[in-house]
Scaffold this active site. Sequence first.
Site, mmCIF file in Angstrom:
data_model
loop_
_atom_site.group_PDB
_atom_site.id
_atom_site.type_symbol
_atom_site.label_atom_id
_atom_site.label_comp_id
_atom_site.label_asym_id
_atom_site.label_seq_id
_atom_site.Cartn_x
_atom_site.Cartn_y
_atom_site.Cartn_z
ATOM 1 N N SER A 428 1.174 -1.198 -0.077
ATOM 2 C CA SER A 428 0.068 -0.083 0.088
ATOM 3 C C SER A 428 0.635 1.258 0.037
ATOM 4 C CB SER A 428 -0.845 0.204 1.240
ATOM 5 O OG SER A 428 -1.911 1.032 1.361
ATOM 6 N N PRO A 429 0.273 2.379 -0.701
ATOM 7 C CA PRO A 429 1.169 3.678 -0.607
ATOM 8 C C PRO A 429 1.423 4.173 0.920
ATOM 9 C CG PRO A 429 -0.621 3.808 -2.129
ATOM 10 C CD PRO A 429 -0.692 2.492 -1.329
ATOM 11 N N GLN A 506 1.454 6.372 -6.969
ATOM 12 C CA GLN A 506 0.235 7.183 -6.739
ATOM 13 C C GLN A 506 0.377 8.843 -6.817
ATOM 14 O OE1 GLN A 506 -1.440 8.170 -2.381
ATOM 15 N NE2 GLN A 506 -2.766 6.492 -2.831
ATOM 16 N N TYR A 588 -7.126 15.036 1.261
ATOM 17 C CA TYR A 588 -6.285 15.587 0.291
ATOM 18 C C TYR A 588 -7.087 16.374 -0.724
ATOM 19 C CZ TYR A 588 -2.731 13.154 2.533
ATOM 20 O OH TYR A 588 -1.741 12.577 3.365
ATOM 21 N N ARG A 636 -8.180 6.044 -5.009
ATOM 22 C CA ARG A 636 -8.155 5.643 -3.715
ATOM 23 C C ARG A 636 -9.258 6.633 -3.023
ATOM 24 N NH1 ARG A 636 -4.371 4.390 1.555
ATOM 25 N NH2 ARG A 636 -4.218 2.540 0.258
ATOM 26 N N ARG A 730 1.690 -1.591 7.084
ATOM 27 C CA ARG A 730 2.383 -2.006 8.391
ATOM 28 C C ARG A 730 3.070 -3.352 8.434
ATOM 29 N NH1 ARG A 730 -1.540 1.529 9.755
ATOM 30 N NH2 ARG A 730 -0.718 3.194 11.014
#
Length: 771
Positions: A428-429, A506, A588, A636, A730
């Site tokens: 994942s980013p 991304q 964002y 996303r 993680r």
Amino acid sequence: MNIVCIGGGPAGLYFGLLMKLQNPQNRVVIVERNRPYDTFGWGVVFSDATLSNLRKADPVSAETISAEFSHWDDIDIHFKGECNRSGGHGFIGIGRKKLLNILQDRCLDVGVELVFETQVTDDQEIARQYNADLIIASDGINSAVRTRYENVFKPDIDQRRCRFVWLGTKKIFDAFTFLFAENEHGWFQVHAYQFQEGLSTFIVETTEETWLKAGIDQMSQEDGIAYCEKLFAPWLEGEKLIANAAHLRGAAIWIRFPRVICENWVHWTTPTDGKDVPVVLMGDAAHTAHFSIGSGTKLALEDAIELTESLKATGGDLRKGLEHYQKVRSVEVLKIQNAARNSTEWFENVSRYENLEPEQFAYSLLTRSQRISHENLRVRDSQWLQNYENWFAAKSGVDLAPAAQQIPPMLTPYRLRGVELKNRVIASPTLLYCATDGLVSDFHLVHIGSRALGGASLIMTEMTAISPQARVTEGCPGIWNSQQVDAWRSVTQFVHQKTDAKIGIQLGHAGRRGSTQRGWEQENHPLKSGNWPLVSASALPYLVNISQVPSELTESQMAEIIDQFVAAAKRADEAGFDWLELQAAHGYLLSSFISPLANHRTDNFGGTLENRLRFPLAVVSAVRQVWPEDKPLSVRISTTDWVDGGTTVDEAVLIGQAMYQAGADIVDCSSGEVSPLQQPVYGRMYQTPMADRVRNEGDVPVIAVGAITDADQVNSIIASGRADLCALSRPLLADPAWLLHECARFGWNTVSWPAPYEYGRQQLIQQAKNR
């Protein structure tokens, strides 16, 4: 002690029995409003594990129950003309009346006093009458005692969406059986199981909407039952459905399940001067769990066991014993209620899964509560799971010719456009804050390269800025000039030359969350100096009185930013990326347009969801036009803002569909970070239900992300059709070779390791076998 149990259901009877066994000097009185052999309902069900607990608590009654129950290991799932049977589940069915009679007889044997046909209207009066030291409110789901003291117990009662009717039939089912039937009104489902010789429970359930469309609310009791008989005639084979609630009229036998949670379970009262007497909730009075996981009776009996043990462990200190009882049981009950909530919501949304093939529909049903995982199914019925894995692999295009090849769902390939991912695990980013002037360095090469070598099929970069003003921090990478393209190209070339992974970028614009300190400094706080101006959907700061106030974007500025996204996409292709994702989540810039918390505009880009999506969709469409036809585009989104008044999961389904129609091939389903006021509910795989809804309600391919930490979870998500890919952050930060280690742990040989690592793989597999 003098103990009075108000309510003679399983909780009250079993607690009275156990307290009398613990100390024969206890006087225990159970007061029940019905006659000794009255009961409404049919069979109850609980697991083998619950029976083991009963054997430890009272072997005598457990042995009697064992002699009367019907036992089965199999579950049958009938859907679209097919029956899927799996084994190893271990259920026990027994008539509710038979169970109560066994407990009543056992109570009488040990000296418990049973008082029938007595309606308790005042618990304090009954306490005075019996000089009670302890009052147990085991008076059921509609507890009058709980209602009387609701300001103390603080019950939260949620009436669920489905209507159900609890019927019986002489048709015998040799497995716990789920039946699904659809007619012009909608889907109906049945939970059926034998509970004694010659009789089965037959619970019919459907949504409130379907129930009303069918007109059952206007039918007599007999006509409503006849409707069900006709609908499920193929399985009843001529047998009738039977009701035993003659005291109810019309459609009153169809009820909505009330989920009950109480903040407190103990209330201290003073029925006589100078004597404090606790009133304690037990069983359905304290909590309920939907019948679809068969835990109502289990919870009631285990409440009784725990309270008995708590009182014994605290040496007769009633206050400490009751505190321990609530502390321990509330945690265990919450686990069951969480599983029951998942199960309930699955059955409330059968239409969500109607397009699944029968094999996957069955898998989805079996794993609906998240208590049963992929590997747990293997323990229960390894052959059934092997057959399902083979079916899933074949559907994914895998050649199963090699004999005895085990290919778990997470290791099946996935193709989008011209890109085939070797498995369903992607990196994942993850923001790293380690770039300089937007340039990536050897740090990024090592970070991304190690994860590509570690087995993930797709490595996503962190959010990469389309302009200097689009960065979150000074340490964020960019792709707004040719120097940055060259730096990125060295990373993509390593991935392509040294691994069989794909690499994606991304692209994003920070919006009002830009010009902040790095994540390990004062996160979301402005730079101490050198801040650049911010833009957003509206002139609203992210952190009130702390963050900069952004400028509201004009239409000409929007056009300029679209051009920047397009230019960045072209550079990403030039740099050699296989996949492109647009960041439209987490507050964002694009996300700030979508969320009403950040978008207060009154023009064509604000107000309705359609308007709020206008600018983000324009970006998606423009990027799709220049991004190569054979390369995938993902977006996303935040599926919920976790704030009242913010974006909801209902809207996320529509957002996902809109993104898909605008040119996105797959939607990455995250959540939150749109507002600092968010109140997320974390837990394992906590965002997967959102992905499930977008995929199966919106008919949109999705990526699941969020607290997915082991291969068992990934397999469960992919196999059930809740998502197409799983993105991990993680676990891969802690261990770049996480996937390789998981494969070694389970002994899966089908994943390819880089040649230099092959010796290590063999050693890990051998170690796993030795363990």
